[in-house]
Design a protein around this motif. Sequence first.
Motif, mmCIF file in Angstrom:
data_model
loop_
_atom_site.group_PDB
_atom_site.id
_atom_site.type_symbol
_atom_site.label_atom_id
_atom_site.label_comp_id
_atom_site.label_asym_id
_atom_site.label_seq_id
_atom_site.Cartn_x
_atom_site.Cartn_y
_atom_site.Cartn_z
ATOM 1 N N CYS A 29 70.828 80.815 44.334
ATOM 2 C CA CYS A 29 71.205 80.120 45.562
ATOM 3 C C CYS A 29 70.436 78.796 45.700
ATOM 4 N N HIS A 30 71.163 77.705 45.964
ATOM 5 C CA HIS A 30 70.509 76.413 46.132
ATOM 6 C C HIS A 30 71.309 75.527 47.081
ATOM 7 N N PHE A 31 70.738 74.378 47.425
ATOM 8 C CA PHE A 31 71.403 73.441 48.324
ATOM 9 C C PHE A 31 72.534 72.728 47.586
ATOM 10 N N SER A 32 73.681 72.665 48.209
ATOM 11 C CA SER A 32 74.836 72.048 47.561
ATOM 12 C C SER A 32 74.644 70.536 47.459
ATOM 13 N N PRO A 33 74.906 69.955 46.285
ATOM 14 C CA PRO A 33 74.845 68.490 46.157
ATOM 15 C C PRO A 33 76.131 67.809 46.606
ATOM 16 N N TYR A 34 77.161 68.593 46.944
ATOM 17 C CA TYR A 34 78.478 68.047 47.239
ATOM 18 C C TYR A 34 78.876 68.159 48.705
ATOM 19 N N ARG A 35 78.250 69.093 49.428
ATOM 20 C CA ARG A 35 78.621 69.293 50.828
ATOM 21 C C ARG A 35 77.415 69.874 51.553
ATOM 22 N N LEU A 36 77.535 70.025 52.853
ATOM 23 C CA LEU A 36 76.441 70.618 53.609
ATOM 24 C C LEU A 36 76.405 72.122 53.376
ATOM 25 N N GLY A 37 75.209 72.674 53.347
ATOM 26 C CA GLY A 37 75.070 74.120 53.209
ATOM 27 C C GLY A 37 74.632 74.563 51.828
ATOM 28 N N LEU A 38 74.593 75.879 51.643
ATOM 29 C CA LEU A 38 74.097 76.497 50.414
ATOM 30 C C LEU A 38 75.241 76.824 49.459
ATOM 31 N N SER A 39 74.944 76.749 48.173
ATOM 32 C CA SER A 39 75.888 77.144 47.134
ATOM 33 C C SER A 39 75.431 78.444 46.492
ATOM 34 N N ASN A 40 76.413 79.193 45.970
ATOM 35 C CA ASN A 40 76.143 80.412 45.191
ATOM 36 C C ASN A 40 75.494 81.529 46.004
ATOM 37 N N LEU A 41 75.841 81.640 47.270
ATOM 38 C CA LEU A 41 75.411 82.819 48.018
ATOM 39 C C LEU A 41 76.128 84.047 47.447
ATOM 40 N N PRO A 42 75.455 85.177 47.330
ATOM 41 C CA PRO A 42 76.077 86.361 46.728
ATOM 42 C C PRO A 42 77.140 86.965 47.627
ATOM 43 N N LYS A 43 78.141 87.563 47.003
ATOM 44 C CA LYS A 43 79.177 88.289 47.735
ATOM 45 C C LYS A 43 78.791 89.752 47.942
ATOM 46 N N THR A 44 77.994 90.287 47.028
ATOM 47 C CA THR A 44 77.554 91.676 47.130
ATOM 48 C C THR A 44 76.213 91.828 46.437
ATOM 49 N N LEU A 45 75.400 92.725 46.947
ATOM 50 C CA LEU A 45 74.096 93.051 46.370
ATOM 51 C C LEU A 45 73.754 94.483 46.759
ATOM 52 N N PRO A 46 72.956 95.188 45.956
ATOM 53 C CA PRO A 46 72.477 96.495 46.399
ATOM 54 C C PRO A 46 71.649 96.354 47.680
ATOM 55 N N PRO A 47 71.785 97.255 48.632
ATOM 56 C CA PRO A 47 70.969 97.181 49.857
ATOM 57 C C PRO A 47 69.478 97.102 49.522
ATOM 58 N N GLY A 48 68.764 96.292 50.295
ATOM 59 C CA GLY A 48 67.328 96.144 50.071
ATOM 60 C C GLY A 48 66.964 95.059 49.081
ATOM 61 N N SER A 49 67.944 94.322 48.590
ATOM 62 C CA SER A 49 67.670 93.259 47.627
ATOM 63 C C SER A 49 66.996 92.066 48.311
ATOM 64 N N LEU A 50 66.498 91.174 47.472
ATOM 65 C CA LEU A 50 65.841 89.955 47.936
ATOM 66 C C LEU A 50 66.745 88.770 47.621
ATOM 67 N N LEU A 51 66.820 87.831 48.556
ATOM 68 C CA LEU A 51 67.621 86.621 48.363
ATOM 69 C C LEU A 51 66.675 85.444 48.167
ATOM 70 N N MET A 52 66.836 84.728 47.048
ATOM 71 C CA MET A 52 65.973 83.591 46.739
ATOM 72 C C MET A 52 66.742 82.286 46.941
ATOM 73 N N VAL A 53 66.062 81.288 47.510
ATOM 74 C CA VAL A 53 66.632 79.952 47.692
ATOM 75 C C VAL A 53 65.711 78.957 47.006
ATOM 76 N N ASP A 54 66.245 78.170 46.067
ATOM 77 C CA ASP A 54 65.421 77.177 45.384
ATOM 78 C C ASP A 54 65.767 75.772 45.862
ATOM 79 N N ASP A 55 64.966 74.817 45.447
ATOM 80 C CA ASP A 55 65.219 73.419 45.819
ATOM 81 C C ASP A 55 65.431 72.561 44.578
ATOM 82 N N ILE A 56 66.127 73.133 43.570
ATOM 83 C CA ILE A 56 66.506 72.333 42.405
ATOM 84 C C ILE A 56 67.287 71.111 42.862
#
Length: 244
Positions: A29-56
């Motif tokens: 997950c990272h900041f979109s270079p083309y529009r406002l907001g985040l890109s590549n947010l997951p559609k599904t994950l096992p409960p209890g997972s961790l979500l990482m956001v980078d600043d590439i």
Amino acid sequence: MAIATFLAMTAAEICKNPQPADKIAWMACHFSPYRLGLSNLPKTLPPGSLLMVDDITPPHGHDPVLIAEQLTFCAESLQCSGILLDFQRCNCPETAALAKHLTEALPCPAAVSESYAVNLDCPVFLPPVPPSVPLEEYLSPWQGRGIWLEIGLCGEILTLTEQGCTVTPLHCPDPEADGFSDEKLHCHYTIETDEKSAGFTLWRNSEDIQQLLEEAETLGVTGTVGLFQELSLAADLRKNMHGG
């Protein structure tokens, strides 16, 4: 029992290994270079997972309120246990403002990289412990704070001469190479000498990481994250050495 490590995985790795031995951390997950907001947010994950956001992609022009809304929806709908703001670009005022807003607005625990966590009331995310530094000493500047720790197969080469000691990072060390074990530093090492210098090569294998995690828990570390590619390599090598 040592703290469970969240395995930072790409979408492709999760598809191939949907239920690894430890917990999953979505790292795409990272900041979109083309529009406002985040890109590549997951559609599904096992409960209890961790979500990482980078600043590439830097967060220039992104609205902290919108980012918080996106992460809140994702965290609540997928039952995430926490969010890791893995911001590595230093001295960015927009990143600092965003980190402050998110740690105050998100519905689950959020940890922030040490560059931006100093003045925030949230867990700090620290890089891997160098093999030459005792864990308690490494954590001491953050005593009293919540700490999430990155776990990795990092290595170092220490060269001693009459002029002093130089430290060189050792990239891609073999985690199962032969060497002496140091229980205090939770690492393995070898020594090479000549007439003018002594060289120490330090690295960690699967057992060293397990011992490091056990001590980390006693020192108040509440979360650990490691790259799936690195930690699965150490586990596979260990498994092969012991016949499966």
